[in-house]
Design a protein around this motif. Structure first.
Motif, mmCIF file in Angstrom:
data_model
loop_
_atom_site.group_PDB
_atom_site.id
_atom_site.type_symbol
_atom_site.label_atom_id
_atom_site.label_comp_id
_atom_site.label_asym_id
_atom_site.label_seq_id
_atom_site.Cartn_x
_atom_site.Cartn_y
_atom_site.Cartn_z
ATOM 1 N N UNK A 157 0.821 -1.223 0.000
ATOM 2 C CA UNK A 157 0.000 0.000 0.000
ATOM 3 C C UNK A 157 0.849 1.264 0.000
ATOM 4 N N UNK A 220 5.438 -4.944 -12.859
ATOM 5 C CA UNK A 220 6.811 -4.416 -12.898
ATOM 6 C C UNK A 220 7.789 -5.497 -13.362
ATOM 7 N N UNK A 241 10.743 7.458 6.704
ATOM 8 C CA UNK A 241 10.179 8.654 6.076
ATOM 9 C C UNK A 241 11.217 9.349 5.211
ATOM 10 N N UNK A 244 11.388 7.736 1.635
ATOM 11 C CA UNK A 244 10.271 8.094 0.768
ATOM 12 C C UNK A 244 10.415 9.532 0.280
ATOM 13 N N UNK A 245 10.853 10.407 1.198
ATOM 14 C CA UNK A 245 11.055 11.806 0.796
ATOM 15 C C UNK A 245 12.130 11.947 -0.274
ATOM 16 N N UNK A 247 12.551 10.608 -2.925
ATOM 17 C CA UNK A 247 12.096 10.251 -4.269
ATOM 18 C C UNK A 247 12.175 8.778 -4.592
ATOM 19 N N UNK A 249 10.147 5.616 -3.770
ATOM 20 C CA UNK A 249 8.988 5.087 -3.050
ATOM 21 C C UNK A 249 9.047 3.568 -3.170
ATOM 22 N N UNK A 292 11.887 -1.280 -13.568
ATOM 23 C CA UNK A 292 12.738 -1.966 -14.540
ATOM 24 C C UNK A 292 13.964 -2.512 -13.806
ATOM 25 N N UNK A 294 17.087 -2.020 -14.217
ATOM 26 C CA UNK A 294 18.052 -0.979 -13.891
ATOM 27 C C UNK A 294 17.580 -0.129 -12.701
ATOM 28 N N UNK A 295 16.315 0.246 -12.743
ATOM 29 C CA UNK A 295 15.768 1.097 -11.683
ATOM 30 C C UNK A 295 15.862 0.421 -10.328
ATOM 31 N N UNK A 298 19.380 0.424 -9.010
ATOM 32 C CA UNK A 298 19.800 1.748 -8.531
ATOM 33 C C UNK A 298 19.088 2.128 -7.249
ATOM 34 N N UNK A 354 3.761 8.297 9.927
ATOM 35 C CA UNK A 354 5.077 7.635 9.945
ATOM 36 C C UNK A 354 6.012 8.264 10.977
ATOM 37 N N UNK A 380 3.477 -2.664 8.499
ATOM 38 C CA UNK A 380 3.746 -1.947 7.267
ATOM 39 C C UNK A 380 4.206 -0.539 7.618
ATOM 40 N N UNK A 383 3.502 2.855 5.590
ATOM 41 C CA UNK A 383 2.293 3.663 5.708
ATOM 42 C C UNK A 383 1.841 3.816 7.164
#
Lengths: 467, 467
Positions: A157, A220, A241, A244-245, A247, A249, A292, A294-295, A298, A354, A380, A383
């Motif tokens: 979620x 994915x 937190x 997630x901040x 970038x 997620x 992907x 690669x993503x 990384x 969080x 979890x 969230x």
């Protein structure tokens, strides 16, 4: 509502007729539909197994005329008693309506009946390169209908949202037997009030869903799993937190506290985990990223660097899907392992912002001390949804009292920190007395008014959500 | 409801008192709150400008006692008449409640008042590295309150969803003046019925929102914009669903048909676009992907290769943000440019399943021929949301009749193809007679029942949505 034997028999005969023989009043069969995951038992008067919207409609029309309670039921895996026949009546078991009616790969939409097992639906869409993210822990046996009733969530979620975010439209039957269709089969749609999301999460009290149109995503390409060990719970929570901040997620950020780690100490693969560290850490995160190839590579490295710079004791990135399974093994073993501590547990799915997780965990520690009970927290973290397990022995009256008091305090703290008493299990019967602490009279009056619009005779799953 | 002059004056004085002087009955001021983007005009009796939940509550309690209609209003940029005082009454202009109360970077949550301009909210959260995806075309002047009322979408819905997907909780005032709080400020929450999403999209008919708790995302590191030219509309539409299925979910897939391209022919930057091709293509897609720098590079190339292999005539990937602006220029110029064709337009935001876009476009061609009117179609192809603009001259009665007939036919085809008559504009007054084609009596009865629970005297934005 106590039914006379004669009435029960004639009711059974009517239901038998409507469903071509798919009804029962045999006690040995009724008892299979009397329980759920709350470990409580309420015998229904009759169980009926419809296999079409028409049959559901006929059954409800009959029940409505006679003023008999109807309790819709999926697999009975609910955690709050939503499918229990607390006042007797007809249990309507939806298991025979278990068809995946359509998987539309061009429009990323599926149509399903409510009795489809969630895990089987996952497999079916994944075999076509598609993805249905809601994933409750019980997915191998729970049904999509139950997931809709409770608005189930699960670990993904944090990135993908919950059941409500994947329901485009419904076919449902009102208490009177009237069939309604809500929503659309397109990504957008705002014609009239949003009955779809009103019915989702209404715990079977507003209507019986007989078909759902669900939104799908492309599957994915790759998933990377990692475990991150922290010496303190604060560091772990802050990392969540911060990640997630930054970038990234992740699709899951699962969390185990010290008690959880203790519980499953023998389940960690020691070629991957440092045994010495496992003794000293106070929190573990299991993080998954997807995208992907690669993503995910990384993102996993970014998260590792990030966690290490924030004081992580160890970061393990699974090299392949086997190692990923090893990382999950301890987390998956948790639920059964907890019973080593005590024979009974109260599993509450509180949610806090969080940033309040460290404070909540501290307060849980205080509750533990005060009540002298074991409390195991995991869940979890991405969230803020903490599954807090109060362990006790039901045979011991004093322990039972202390468990109750621990639960009272747990909910008070949750609400004080801006949270909610239920993230995904619903209210059912077990949280019914706590709901007024979260929902005030003004809102409750509106909810009761809505219930009356859908079910004026109060025959549909009565005794749930509201006192 | 015609109010006497005396009554109007005393009402004005009461409202003046409640709001410390922020009310008006001056005709030259009233007329500024009489219109919206439908180009229709209805004079309110009074306009009041509350600046707090308490004032909203007092105003509604007064109106409820006196049986006066109240029409909540943001910037008046709605496309279906939702904020028009069609039966007179009090227009409650929410512009003074325009504070961003909180941006919580740790929990990715904001709290806002309804009068905040959407575009300013975008800037505020982006300056903190955060992202609020809903983005209606009017974002530079529309308000978040209006977006909530209509469940606004915009081009990024294909990846990020619509307004409803970003509302965690609300403070709202019922017609009686009673203040309610719905939802949570956490990612998950299922306590009681989902009043939050019931109020979102209810077009100001259920309650007046005075505060919203919104979910935010981390701001993507990078955005890549590309334009793809196709010889045929079929190829373009097929490419759209194929791209999404191939695990690349772009954040926008905007679409222009041949008429749109004609309209803005002189707006294309000819150093980027091949002039000769622009004459021959029948569809253009503007696609944006977002994510990390590397991801957007790769995704853009994937999409280019993919479109070229499916017959695209040209693919242009913007090298930088200036070039991205050039690619958008023609699309952004479309709305004003259409008035070259005819002085009036009916802009309908129909939605069909993505795979039905080619068929829908064909049927629109037939409507064009039959009615001999220009119809310009563009929109959000990624979610099947086509903005279909029927161009006509309102002074010409025959053209007006043909425009009306074109609209009737447009909606019939939309519903026949499994679509909806409104993706993001709402029903308001302009689609009120079409709603029963989409929503049947059974569902309508439930909606009207819900309306009665929230607003038993029918004073809140009456005459909208339902006949």
């Amino acid at each position: 509502m106590a039914l006379t034997q004669d009435f029960k028999k004639s009711l059974y005969q009517s239901l038998y007729k409507i469903t071509d023989g798919n009804a029962t009043i045999a006690p040995e069969e009724l008892c299979c539909y009397a329980y759920d995951a709350t470990n409580q038992m309420f015998m229904p008067d009759v169980v009926v197994f419809p296999n079409s919207t028409d049959q559901v409609s006929e059954i409800l029309a009959l029940a409505s005329n006679e003023g008999i309670f109807v309790i819709p039921r999926g697999s009975g895996s609910g955690m709050t008693g939503g499918s229990l026949a607390v006042n007797g009546g007809i249990v309507m078991a939806m298991g025979r309506m278990n068809q995946i009616l359509e998987i539309d790969c061009d429009n990323l939409v599926a149509r399903v009946e409510p009795g489809v097992i969630t895990g089987e639906f996952h497999k079916a869409v994944e075999s076509k390169g598609l993805f249905y993210p809601p994933d409750p822990a019980s997915s191998s046996f729970c049904t999509l209908g139950g997931n809709l009733a409770e608005c189930a969530g699960g670990p993904k979620a944090v990135k993908y949202g919950v059941t409500r975010d994947y329901v485009l439209g419904l076919q449902a039957v009102l208490a009177s037997g009237t069939v309604i269709r809500t929503g659309v089969r397109t990504a957008k749609g705002v014609a009239g009030y949003d009955l779809t999301r009103l019915i989702v999460g209404s715990e079977g009290t507003l209507a019986v869903v007989t078909e759902a149109t669900l939104k799908l995503l492309p599957l994915p390409e790759s998933v990377k799993t990692m475990a991150v060990l922290f010496y303190t719970i604060d560091e772990a929570a802050e990392a969540v937190s911060a990640i997630i901040k930054e970038s990234v997620v992740p699709r899951c950020v699962e969390f185990l506290d010290r008690s959880s780690i203790e519980c499953v100490k023998d389940k960690f693969n020691t070629t991957l985990f440092n045994v010495d560290l496992l003794e000293r850490i106070h929190a573990m995160l299991i993080i998954e990223v997807d995208g992907s190839n690669q993503v995910t590579q990384e993102d996993a490295q970014k998260i590792r660097d990030f966690c290490m710079s924030r004081g992580a004791a160890q970061v393990i990135i699974a090299a392949d899907s086997n190692q990923a399974k090893e990382l999950w093994a301890a987390r998956k073993a948790l639920s059964p392992a907890m019973f080593k501590i005590a024979p009974n547990k109260i599993n509450e799915d509180i949610v806090v912002p969080i940033s309040s997780i460290p404070e909540m965990v501290k307060r849980i520690e205080q509750i533990k001390k005060r009540t002298a009970l074991s409390i195991v927290s995991f869940g979890h973290a991405g969230d803020g949804n903490i599954h807090c397990n109060i362990m006790y022995n039901r045979q011991n009256e004093d322990e039972q009292r202390r468990a109750q008091s621990a639960m009272d305090e747990l909910f008070s703290h949750t609400l004080e920190l801006g949270g909610t008493i239920t993230g995904e299990h619903g209210v059912g019967i077990t949280k019914i007395k706590y709901l007024p602490k979260e929902i005030r009279q003004n809102e409750m009056d509106i909810m009761k008014g809505i219930k009356k619009v859908f079910d004026p005779k109060n025959i549909l799953n009565p005794g749930k959500i509201f006192i």
